[in-house]
Structure formats: structure tokens, C-alpha cells
Write an enzyme that holds these catalytic residues in place. Structure first.
Site, PDB file in Angstrom:
ATOM      1  N   THR A 177      16.721 -32.095 -31.314  1.00 35.03           N
ATOM      2  CA  THR A 177      16.783 -30.722 -31.823  1.00 35.03           C
ATOM      3  C   THR A 177      15.357 -30.218 -31.788  1.00 35.03           C
ATOM      4  OG1 THR A 177      18.724 -30.824 -33.300  1.00 35.03           O
ATOM      5  CG2 THR A 177      16.949 -29.451 -34.049  1.00 35.03           C
ATOM      6  N   ARG A 205      32.502 -28.992 -31.859  1.00 38.68           N
ATOM      7  CA  ARG A 205      31.778 -29.577 -33.002  1.00 38.68           C
ATOM      8  C   ARG A 205      30.521 -28.748 -33.298  1.00 38.68           C
ATOM      9  NH1 ARG A 205      26.290 -31.484 -33.837  1.00 38.68           N
ATOM     10  NH2 ARG A 205      26.324 -32.861 -35.631  1.00 38.68           N
ATOM     11  N   VAL A 206      30.332 -28.404 -34.538  1.00 45.07           N
ATOM     12  CA  VAL A 206      29.144 -27.645 -34.949  1.00 45.07           C
ATOM     13  C   VAL A 206      28.352 -28.491 -35.929  1.00 45.07           C
ATOM     14  CG1 VAL A 206      28.344 -25.563 -36.134  1.00 45.07           C
ATOM     15  CG2 VAL A 206      30.299 -25.428 -34.582  1.00 45.07           C
ATOM     16  N   GLY A 207      27.046 -28.573 -35.706  1.00 44.29           N
ATOM     17  CA  GLY A 207      26.198 -29.383 -36.580  1.00 44.29           C
ATOM     18  C   GLY A 207      25.547 -28.560 -37.674  1.00 44.29           C
ATOM     19  N   ASP A 208      24.462 -29.093 -38.205  1.00 44.38           N
ATOM     20  CA  ASP A 208      23.763 -28.443 -39.317  1.00 44.38           C
ATOM     21  C   ASP A 208      22.838 -27.310 -38.867  1.00 44.38           C
ATOM     22  OD1 ASP A 208      22.220 -30.595 -38.062  1.00 44.38           O
ATOM     23  OD2 ASP A 208      20.635 -29.948 -39.432  1.00 44.38           O
ATOM     24  N   THR A 228      16.165 -32.128 -38.450  1.00 49.28           N
ATOM     25  CA  THR A 228      16.704 -32.785 -37.257  1.00 49.28           C
ATOM     26  C   THR A 228      17.336 -34.109 -37.669  1.00 49.28           C
ATOM     27  OG1 THR A 228      16.123 -33.935 -35.204  1.00 49.28           O
ATOM     28  CG2 THR A 228      14.351 -33.627 -36.790  1.00 49.28           C
ATOM     29  N   GLY A 229      18.444 -34.449 -37.023  1.00 46.64           N
ATOM     30  CA  GLY A 229      19.139 -35.694 -37.353  1.00 46.64           C
ATOM     31  C   GLY A 229      20.628 -35.447 -37.410  1.00 46.64           C
ATOM     32  N   GLY A 231      23.708 -34.100 -38.184  1.00 45.14           N
ATOM     33  CA  GLY A 231      23.973 -32.875 -38.917  1.00 45.14           C
ATOM     34  C   GLY A 231      25.064 -32.966 -39.966  1.00 45.14           C
TER      35      GLY A 231
HETATM   36  N1  ASP Z   1      20.929 -31.888 -36.172  1.00 48.60           N
HETATM   37  C1  ASP Z   1      21.478 -31.851 -34.860  1.00 48.60           C
HETATM   38  C2  ASP Z   1      22.972 -31.803 -34.949  1.00 48.60           C
HETATM   39  O1  ASP Z   1      23.545 -32.513 -35.739  1.00 48.60           O
HETATM   40  C3  ASP Z   1      21.098 -33.003 -33.996  1.00 48.60           C
HETATM   41  C4  ASP Z   1      19.713 -33.537 -34.156  1.00 48.60           C
HETATM   42  O2  ASP Z   1      18.852 -32.951 -34.779  1.00 48.60           O
HETATM   43  O3  ASP Z   1      19.441 -34.620 -33.662  1.00 48.60           O
HETATM   44  O4  ASP Z   1      23.568 -31.099 -34.190  1.00 48.60           O
END
Ligand code: ASP
Length: 310
Positions: A177, A205-208, A228-229, A231
Site C-alpha cells: 500500500t 473485497r474492500v480493505g481498510d 498499511t497491512g 486491512g
Molecule cells: N491495507 C491494505 C489492504 O488491506 C493492504 C496493505 O497495506 O498491505 O487492502
């Protein structure tokens, strides 16, 4: 008035150190520097924090090194769906798009949504693409986002899925991200985040990252955050807003609040996670719990970038 500053990340899904050549690492560092230079140029001429965030993130969206825009992760169907959001801390205006397939630079579109007064605040899918096109933003074919190394990551993840070895997959194969937070010379904060999500994510799929309060938050009374990570965990923890709330209502410092989320609240959740954060005084922090995080900051004192702990 505190001095202006910009802090960015290019995701906590770094390549494992063992597999990172010196040339590859130099490439990532150069990419981070380009982004910081673009964002800092805005702040240095007295520009607004939101404009600096857009400038810094747009560079990373166009850079194949990062999982946002060109270089985004592939979903399970071999396509790309992009998520992004932005928020400014003075009026709490925000903009967000989810599952966009054709917007070249989602960060520019979310900034325009925020500037227009945040109604609508969030657009998804075909509706987001149509709004961007109607309003003159650069549009591309979905294939514009594809890169060979992300295609390889999709192959790897699908092979692991079949073999039942997903838990051993390195963070770099899974996600990434980009994000930026800034404090401008007028004392206003802004935060933005943009992503292709994670490799092999289900279509839809929707993340954070497009969720205000999860992956992005800014409030001039406290701080600006971009995460980031994984979500799903950040949505469940309302991660970015929680850091704001710890500061506002719990009296915690930025570093304590952000550290508590990354190194405390997520313990035991097996969630690769990181964030960049800045407070109204210009203090900043870049915690992560993975092997590294592509990151850097810029101020009148200069630019610094880093990938691993050292
Ligand atoms: N946060 C992002 C998501 O979950 C992915 C990421 O930051 O690695 O879509």
C-alpha cells in the site's frame, strides 16, 4: 507554528531482506525519494498538506515498485481493483473510492471528492470510475496496473493455496500500500492512502485503505495517520481513529498511541501491520511489526528514507 513535514510509506509488505539485492533496494529508495521530493515541493512553497499528500502519493501510484496504481496486486481473477482515501484535519473533509478498475490515480479523485465537500464522500466500483471519467480524470485500461512481478506473486500465492502453505508466504507476496501524512506551514494536517489491496483477494473485497477511520484519518486537534497491512484487522480495530481517540480522550502521545496499536492491540492477530503518523506539533512516528516498511520523511532539514530496521 510548527515546521512543515511530510512522512510517507510504501507498504509494510517489503521483500525479505535475504531476497533483496542492493540494486533493488537502491531502486526502492530512489522511488521513495521521488515521492518525498514531489510532496515536499508543495509544502516548501507554503502549499496545503492535502496537496502535498496527493503529490507524494500520485508519484508512488505511477511507480511499479509499489502496490498502488501501476504495480497494484492482482485479485483472484487476475484483475485489479483499487482503493484509496484522503482526509484533511481542518474541516474533516474526506473522499474515498473502493474497487475502482479504471482510474489511473485514485488519490487525485478522492482529493477532489473531499474538496467538493464530501457529498458523496465514498464511491465504489463502476460508479467511482464513471464519476472520475465525467470529471476529467485520467482513465486507463485495467491492464495498465499490471506488472510482471505482481503476476508472479499471484502465481506463487495460488500455488501456496493449493499446497496449503499460505501461512508461510512472505509479506511481500501478499500485500503493500502507499500512504502519506503531512503538516503544512499553516498548521493543518492531512492523510492519504492508496492500494491495490492484497494478492489473490476476492473480487469485490474492500480493505481498510478507503475506510475513513480504519486506514486513514486526519484531525487538526490530534494527528494524521495512514496505515498499511492486513486491512480486515484495521477495520475491526478502527485503527486510525483509535489512535486519534487515544490522543484526544486518553491524553496519550502520538508515539504511545500508534505504538500501542501496532505493537499491543494487534498482538496475537498474526497481522502484518505498519503506519505513518504525524501530530499537530510535527512529531512523527513510523511503527511496523514486519521485517521492514518502505518509508521516509521530508522537512526543511532534508529527506530520509529507509526500508529495514537500520
Ligand atoms: N491495507 C491494505 C489492504 O488491506 C493492504 C496493505 O497495506 O498491505 O487492502
Amino acid at each position: 507554528m510548527p515546521a512543515a513535514r511530510l512522512v510517507i510509506h510504501g507498504g509494510c509488505g517489503v521483500l525479505p531482506r535475504a531476497g533483496m539485492s542492493a540494486a533493488r533496494e537502491a531502486g526502492f529508495r530512489a522511488s521513495l525519494r521521488c515521492s518525498l521530493e514531489a510532496g515536499w515541493a508543495v509544502l516548501a512553497r507554503g502549499g496545503a498538506s492535502m496537496d502535498a499528500v496527493v503529490a507524494a502519493i500520485a508519484v508512488m501510484e505511477d511507480d511499479p515498485n509499489f502496490n498502488a496504481g501501476h504495480g497494484s496486486a492482482f485479485n483472484a481473477d487476475g484483475g485489479h481493483e483499487l482503493d484509496a482515501s484522503i482526509m484533511e484535519g481542518m474541516g474533516l473533509h474526506a473522499g474515498s473510492v473502493a474497487s475502482s478498475r479504471r482510474i489511473r490515480n485514485p488519490i487525485r479523485v478522492v482529493a477532489e471528492l473531499a474538496r467538493r465537500g464530501s457529498d458523496p464522500l465514498m464511491l465504489a466500483g463502476e460508479g467511482a470510475d464513471r464519476w472520475a471519467e465525467r470529471n476529467g480524470f485520467a482513465m486507463v485500461d485495467n491492464a495498465h496496473f499490471a506488472t510482471e512481478w505482481r503476476r508472479e506473486a499471484l502465481r506463487e500465492i495460488k500455488a501456496r493455496e493449493t499446497a496449503g502453505t499460505m501461512s508461510a508466504a512472505p509479506e511481500s507476496e501478499k500485500h503493500g500500500t502507499v500512504g502519506a501524512v503531512a503538516l503544512d506551514a499553516a498548521g493543518h494536517l492531512a492523510a492519504g492512502t492508496s492500494t491495490g489491496g492484497y494478492t489473490n483477494k476476492l473480487v469485490g473485497r474492500v480493505g481498510d485503505s478507503p475506510i475513513i477511520g480504519a486506514g486513514t484519518w486526519a484531525d487538526d486537534r490530534t494527528c494524521a495517520i495512514s496505515a498499511t497491512g492486513k486491512g480486515e484487522f484495521f477495520i475491526r480495530k478502527a485503527l486510525a481513529h483509535e489512535i486519534h481517540a487515544r490522543m484526544r480522550w486518553g491524553g496519550q502521545s502520538l508515539e504511545a498511541a500508534a505504538g500501542a496499536m501496532i505493537h499491543g492491540e494487534l498482538d496475537g492477530w498474526a497481522a502484518g501491520a505498519g503506519l505513518v503518523a504525524i501530530d499537530r506539533e510535527g512529531n512523527f512516528t513510523l511503527p511496523y511489526n514486519t521485517e521492514g516498511m518502505y518509508r521516509g520523511h521530508a522537512s526543511a532539514a532534508g529527506i530520509e528514507v529507509a526500508v529495514y530496521a537500520d
